[in-house]
Design an enzyme around this catalytic site. Structure first.
Site, PDB file in Angstrom:
ATOM      1  N   GLU A 187       0.838  -1.216   0.000  1.00 35.87           N
ATOM      2  CA  GLU A 187       0.000   0.000   0.000  1.00 35.87           C
ATOM      3  C   GLU A 187       0.862   1.251   0.000  1.00 35.87           C
ATOM      4  OE1 GLU A 187      -3.086  -0.299  -1.211  1.00 35.87           O
ATOM      5  OE2 GLU A 187      -3.500  -1.668   0.436  1.00 35.87           O
ATOM      6  N   HIS A 188       0.471   2.199  -0.851  1.00 34.92           N
ATOM      7  CA  HIS A 188       1.212   3.460  -1.020  1.00 34.92           C
ATOM      8  C   HIS A 188       2.656   3.204  -1.466  1.00 34.92           C
ATOM      9  CE1 HIS A 188      -1.780   6.452   0.414  1.00 34.92           C
ATOM     10  NE2 HIS A 188      -2.301   5.369   0.944  1.00 34.92           N
ATOM     11  N   THR A 189       2.841   2.101  -2.144  1.00 35.63           N
ATOM     12  CA  THR A 189       4.147   1.797  -2.731  1.00 35.63           C
ATOM     13  C   THR A 189       4.167   2.115  -4.224  1.00 35.63           C
ATOM     14  OG1 THR A 189       3.348  -0.465  -2.894  1.00 35.63           O
ATOM     15  CG2 THR A 189       4.892   0.006  -1.110  1.00 35.63           C
ATOM     16  N   SER A 247     -11.966   0.628  -6.076  1.00 34.99           N
ATOM     17  CA  SER A 247     -11.567   1.116  -7.406  1.00 34.99           C
ATOM     18  C   SER A 247     -12.700   1.160  -8.407  1.00 34.99           C
ATOM     19  CB  SER A 247     -10.412   0.292  -7.975  1.00 34.99           C
ATOM     20  OG  SER A 247      -9.234   0.678  -7.354  1.00 34.99           O
ATOM     21  N   SER A 248     -13.841   1.685  -7.975  1.00 29.71           N
ATOM     22  CA  SER A 248     -14.924   1.881  -8.941  1.00 29.71           C
ATOM     23  C   SER A 248     -14.464   2.843 -10.033  1.00 29.71           C
ATOM     24  CB  SER A 248     -16.172   2.417  -8.245  1.00 29.71           C
ATOM     25  OG  SER A 248     -15.898   3.639  -7.601  1.00 29.71           O
ATOM     26  N   ASP A 256      -4.201   0.608  -9.445  1.00 30.52           N
ATOM     27  CA  ASP A 256      -5.604   0.241  -9.646  1.00 30.52           C
ATOM     28  C   ASP A 256      -5.886  -0.076 -11.111  1.00 30.52           C
ATOM     29  OD1 ASP A 256      -5.679   0.911  -7.003  1.00 30.52           O
ATOM     30  OD2 ASP A 256      -6.703   2.826  -7.303  1.00 30.52           O
TER      31      ASP A 256
HETATM   32  C1  GLA Z   1      -5.309   4.328  -4.116  1.00 30.73           C
HETATM   33  C2  GLA Z   1      -4.565   4.756  -5.378  1.00 30.73           C
HETATM   34  C3  GLA Z   1      -3.470   3.762  -5.760  1.00 30.73           C
HETATM   35  C4  GLA Z   1      -2.576   3.434  -4.559  1.00 30.73           C
HETATM   36  C5  GLA Z   1      -3.411   3.113  -3.327  1.00 30.73           C
HETATM   37  C6  GLA Z   1      -2.559   2.957  -2.095  1.00 30.73           C
HETATM   38  O1  GLA Z   1      -6.025   3.161  -4.369  1.00 30.73           O
HETATM   39  O2  GLA Z   1      -5.469   4.879  -6.449  1.00 30.73           O
HETATM   40  O3  GLA Z   1      -2.731   4.249  -6.844  1.00 30.73           O
HETATM   41  O4  GLA Z   1      -1.680   4.478  -4.320  1.00 30.73           O
HETATM   42  O5  GLA Z   1      -4.385   4.121  -3.060  1.00 30.73           O
HETATM   43  O6  GLA Z   1      -1.783   1.823  -2.183  1.00 30.73           O
END
Ligand code: GLA
Length: 397
Positions: free
Chosen positions: A47-49, A140-141, A186
C-alpha cells in the site's frame, strides 16, 4: 462469489451486463454494438508503494462495471449511467480541457482526453454504464469505469493499442482530467489481472507476473469487509502522503523510495531530519519488502503464512503511515481475535475495506465477530463478502 453471514450489496438487482444493455436500448432506442467490462480490485499487499516506484500485489474482484456502447457519426460522446437519470454529452472541446466535464462523467471524458492527447483518433460514441462495484468503498470503482470505457473506445475506434499500454492511459485520465494524483496500481489491476491469480506488479518497469492465488484449493477464504467509515479528507491526506514520500526521496538524493533497499533502511532513516518523514519512509520500505516476501510465500504454496505479513502491513499503515481510522482498526482487531490468519486495510486509507484471510470454514464466524465488535462501538454495520480473484477488462459480447 460465495457469501458470508453478513453479506450486503448496494448494487441494483439483475445482471450488470444486462442492465447496461437494457439502459442503452431504453435511452438511445437502438442496439449497442457491444458490451465491455472491467472489475473492481482489492490489494492483497503493497500500500502506497505504487507512486514510490515500488511493488504491489492486487487482484481483481468478481464485481464488474459494464459499458454498452455504439459508435455515432459525429465526434461527440453521450453517456448515461445508473448513477444519474440525466445523460451527459460532450464534444472534443470539453474532452480536451480537463475540468469541463465533472462528476462521474469526468472518468469517461478523461479517457477520451487521454486517448486524444496520446494522438489517437477516438470514435464518437453513445455509452451506457452499469456497475456492481460500490462507489466510495475503496474497491476502485473509478479504475473500473475508466478501464471499461477505454476497452470499449479502443475497440469501437479500431485502435491498434496493445493492452499493456492501457493502464498508463487510464491512470492519465484519473490524474490529468479527474485530478486525483493516484499511482498505477488500480488501473493495472483491473486491466491486467487473471482469474485465480494475484498480479505482482513492479510499478517502475510495469513488468507483471501472475502469481497463482487459489484460495479454494487451500481451503481458505478472503473476506472483504466494507468498513462503512465515512471518507475523511481522503484526497488531501493521500496527496500529502505522496508529497512526504517525494520530499524524502529528494532529501536522500534518489529517484524514488523504491531505491532504499530493506537492509539500507536504518542508514536512510539516519539521514532524515524529522520523525514523521522517517515513519513514512519506514512504511514504504518495509511494505515493499512485505510484498516481495508475500510473493515468495505464494510461489511456494504457503498461502496461510502470508497472514502475518498482512497484519504487519496493517500495523505499519496504522502507526507509521497513519492512514487508518477507528472502524478499520476495529475490523482488523476483531477479525484477528476471531481467528483470521491475517488482516489489513486495503487501498488508499481513511476508510474503505479490510481484507481478512481466514479458513473457509471460519468465514461466517469471523464476519459475525466483526459485526459484533462494530455493534459494541455503535458503528454503522459493516458489509462483508468473500471473494475469489477474477479476471481483468474484456469484451463481453
Ligand atoms: C489508491 C490509489 C493507488 C494506490 C493506493 C494505495 O487506491 O489509487 O494508486 O496508491 O491508493 O496503495
Amino acid at each position: 462469489m460465495t457469501t458470508a453471514a453478513a453479506t450486503t450489496s448496494t448494487a441494483p438487482p439483475g445482471d450488470v451486463a444486462a442492465r447496461a444493455g437494457a439502459r442503452f436500448r431504453q435511452r438511445y432506442a437502438a442496439e449497442p454494438a457491444g458490451r465491455w467490462a472491467a472489475p473492481g480490485r482489492v490489494n492483497l499487499i503493497g500500500e502506497h508503494t505504487d507512486y514510490n516506484d515500488g511493488f504491489v500485489l492486487p487482484f481483481a474482484l468478481p464485481l464488474r462495471t459494464v459499458v454498452a456502447a455504439a459508435p455515432r457519426d459525429d465526434e461527440r460522446w453521450t453517456v448515461c449511467s445508473e448513477l444519474s437519470d440525466d445523460p451527459v454529452e460532450f464534444g472534443p472541446a470539453d474532452a480536451d480541457e480537463p475540468g469541463r466535464v465533472t462528476g462521474w462523467a469526468a472518468y469517461v471524458a478523461g479517457v477520451v482526453w487521454a486517448l486524444r492527447a496520446a494522438g489517437h483518433a477516438v470514435a464518437g460514441a453513445r455509452l451506457s454504464v452499469a456497475s456492481d462495484v460500490p462507489v466510495g468503498s475503496g474497491l476502485s470503482s473509478s479504475a473500473a469505469i475508466e478501464a471499461a470505457v477505454l476497452t470499449a473506445l479502443v475497440d469501437l475506434s479500431g485502435l491498434d493499442l496493445p493492452a499493456d499500454r492501457w493502464p498508463r492511459l487510464a491512470q492519465r485520465a484519473e490524474n490529468g482530467y479527474v485530478g486525483a494524483p493516484t499511482g498505477i496500481m488500480d488501473q493495472s489491476a483491473v486491466i491486467r489481472a487473471r482469474p485465480g491469480h494475484a498480479l505482482f506488479l513492479d510499478c517502475r518497469t510495469e513488468q507483471v507476473e501472475h502469481i497463482p492465488f487459489d484460495l479454494s484449493a487451500a481451503g481458505l477464504a478472503m473476506l472483504v469487509i466494507d468498513s462503512r467509515a465515512p471518507h475523511r479528507h481522503i484526497d488531501g491526506e493521500y496527496a500529502s502522503r505522496r508529497r512526504s514520500c517525494e520530499r524524502a526521496a529528494s532529501q536522500l538524493g534518489i529517484p524514488a523510495l523504491r531505491d532504499v533497499p530493506a537492509d539500507g533502511l536504518d542508514a536512510a532513516l539516519a539521514r532524515l531530519d524529522d520523525d514523521e518523514t522517517r515513519r513514512r519512509v519506514r512504511h514504504v520500505v518495509t511494505e515493499n519488502q512485505r510484498v516481495l516476501d508475500s510473493v515468495a510465500l505464494l510461489r511456494a504454496g504457503r498461502v496461510r503464512d502470508v497472514g502475518p505479513l498482512l497484519t504487519a502491513s496493517h500495523a505499519s499503515m496504522r502507526d507509521d503511515f497513519e492512514i487508518t481510522v477507528a472502524e478499520i482498526d476495529t475490523a482488523v482487531e476483531a477479525a484477528l481475535a476471531a481467528g483470521a490468519y491475517g488482516a489489513r486495510m486495503t487501498g488508499g486509507g481513511f476508510g474503505g475495506c479490510v481484507l481478512a484471510l481466514v479458513e473457509a470454514s471460519a468465514a461466517d464466524t469471523v464476519a459475525a465477530a466483526v459485526a459484533a465488535a462494530y455493534a459494541e462501538r455503535r458503528f454503522t454495520a459493516p458489509g462483508t463478502r468473500t471473494v475469489l480473484p477474477a479476471g481483468g477488462a474484456h469484451r463481453v459480447d
